[in-house]
Scaffold this active site. Structure first.
Site, short mmCIF file in Angstrom:
data_model
loop_
_atom_site.label_atom_id
_atom_site.label_comp_id
_atom_site.label_asym_id
_atom_site.label_seq_id
_atom_site.Cartn_x
_atom_site.Cartn_y
_atom_site.Cartn_z
N ASP A 1 0.88 -1.16 0.00
CA ASP A 1 0.00 0.00 0.00
C ASP A 1 0.92 1.22 0.00
O ASP A 1 1.77 1.35 0.90
CB ASP A 1 -0.86 -0.05 1.26
CG ASP A 1 -1.79 1.14 1.38
OD1 ASP A 1 -1.62 2.13 0.62
OD2 ASP A 1 -2.69 1.09 2.24
N TYR B 1 -6.68 15.36 -8.55
CA TYR B 1 -5.76 14.38 -9.16
C TYR B 1 -4.61 15.11 -9.87
O TYR B 1 -3.43 14.78 -9.66
CB TYR B 1 -6.56 13.49 -10.13
CG TYR B 1 -5.72 12.71 -11.09
CD1 TYR B 1 -4.92 11.66 -10.65
CD2 TYR B 1 -5.72 13.02 -12.46
CE1 TYR B 1 -4.14 10.94 -11.54
CE2 TYR B 1 -4.94 12.31 -13.35
CZ TYR B 1 -4.16 11.27 -12.90
OH TYR B 1 -3.38 10.57 -13.78
C1 15L Z 1 -5.02 10.43 -16.94
O1 15L Z 1 -4.18 11.02 -16.28
C2 15L Z 1 -5.69 9.22 -16.46
O2 15L Z 1 -4.89 8.47 -15.58
C3 15L Z 1 -6.21 8.35 -17.58
O3 15L Z 1 -7.10 7.41 -17.03
C4 15L Z 1 -6.90 9.16 -18.66
O4 15L Z 1 -8.10 9.68 -18.16
C5 15L Z 1 -6.01 10.27 -19.15
O5 15L Z 1 -5.47 11.01 -18.08
C6 15L Z 1 -6.72 11.26 -20.10
O6 15L Z 1 -6.56 12.45 -19.92
O7 15L Z 1 -7.38 10.80 -21.03
#
Ligand code: 15L
Length: 272
Positions: free
Chosen positions: A49, A134
């Site tokens: 983890d 994120y």
């Molecule tokens: C990301 O950072 C994600 O991890 C991936 O799942 C996609 O969503 C990608 O970006 C995106 O922008 O398409």
């Protein structure tokens, strides 16, 4: 022989990398919360983890390089992002330092710069404009990467990845698509290039509709083989099937920008 750890090995991208990386790194160690369901007896797996510093340090033991894809990979609740992506990335870099790991390839994301408009071409010097918590966590990760590289001499490559898939499935993908084999090429620069200290590259193939100036990657010899235009028909059809999304369609981060958007769209457009 370079001993390499791949985190996030049970995820979507990790599953692709599990197949592509052993040709270059036969001594590949895999890690994730849970083992891949189809783990083979010749694969080494260490469960960890990322929020558990001791477990992260155990998984890093004996490694020359870490390819860090372990993360919560889309927008999520603050606690989830905090543990997996903020505390987790700190634990990862700290474990690398303590264990004498020489290199880290950090899976950053285009969502670090999601709030740039699609008609603006940006390079890796562009100020971060994250579009989600994120994206903020990946901006933090790039900051940690720079700190560990400069303060402790770790060699680090941050990849601001677009969209990894076998094909480009919508209009946005035509600009940000990354062919899995091109991702391997970028990772290999991070693990092997003798001149690398700290760099940011865009994780993108050779797309004529691209928004990002990836000169930095080309400087290190990147020669992408993927070209999203090969999927133009499929991508345009995929776009037609999607609901209208004025905010998402305006900014580079797409739906990550429009998700929960309460800003002043008209004012943001004037800025640009
Ligand atoms: C990301 O950072 C994600 O991890 C991936 O799942 C996609 O969503 C990608 O970006 C995106 O922008 O398409």
């Amino acid at each position: 022989m370079t001993r390499v750890l791949l985190t996030g090995a049970s995820g979507g991208v990790g599953t692709r990398l599990r197949k592509l990386l052993p040709a270059h790194y036969p001594q590949l160690r895999l890690s994730d919360l849970q083992p891949p369901t189809d783990l083979r007896s010749d694969e080494e797996f260490v469960a960890a983890d990322l929020a558990d510093a001791a477990a992260v340090e155990r998984m890093a033991e004996g490694m020359d390089a870490i390819i860090h894809f372990g993360a919560f990979s889309v927008e999520g609740p603050w606690d989830t992002i905090l543990n997996a992506n903020i505390v987790g990335t700190y634990n990862l870099f700290e474990a690398a330092r303590r264990q004498g790991v020489k290199r880290v390839v950090f899976a950053s994301s285009n969502h670090v710069v999601g709030f740039y408009p699609r008609d603006q071409r940006i390079n890796t010097e562009a100020t971060a404009l994250p579009d989600t918590l994120y994206g903020v966590s990946k901006t933090f990760g790039e900051g940690l990467a720079a700190f560990y590289a400069h303060k402790f001499g770790l060699r680090v490559l941050c990849l601001r990845i677009g969209n990894i898939n076998e094909q480009a499935l919508d209009l946005r993908h035509l600009s940000i698509w990354l062919k899995p084999e091109d991702l391997v090429q970028l990772i290999r620069i991070g693990v092997e290039h003798p001149d690398l200290n700290y760099e940011i590259f865009y994780g993108v193939s050779d797309n004529v509709r691209g928004w990002w100036d990836n000169a930095n990657a080309y400087r290190y010899g990147y020669k992408p083989s993927g070209e999203s235009e090969d999927f133009v028909q499929m991508a345009l059809e995929g776009q037609v099937a999607k609901p209208a999304d004025p905010v998402g369609d305006y900014f580079q981060g797409g739906p990550f920008c429009s998700q929960g958007f309460q800003g002043d769209f008209e004012r943001l457009k004037q800025r640009d």
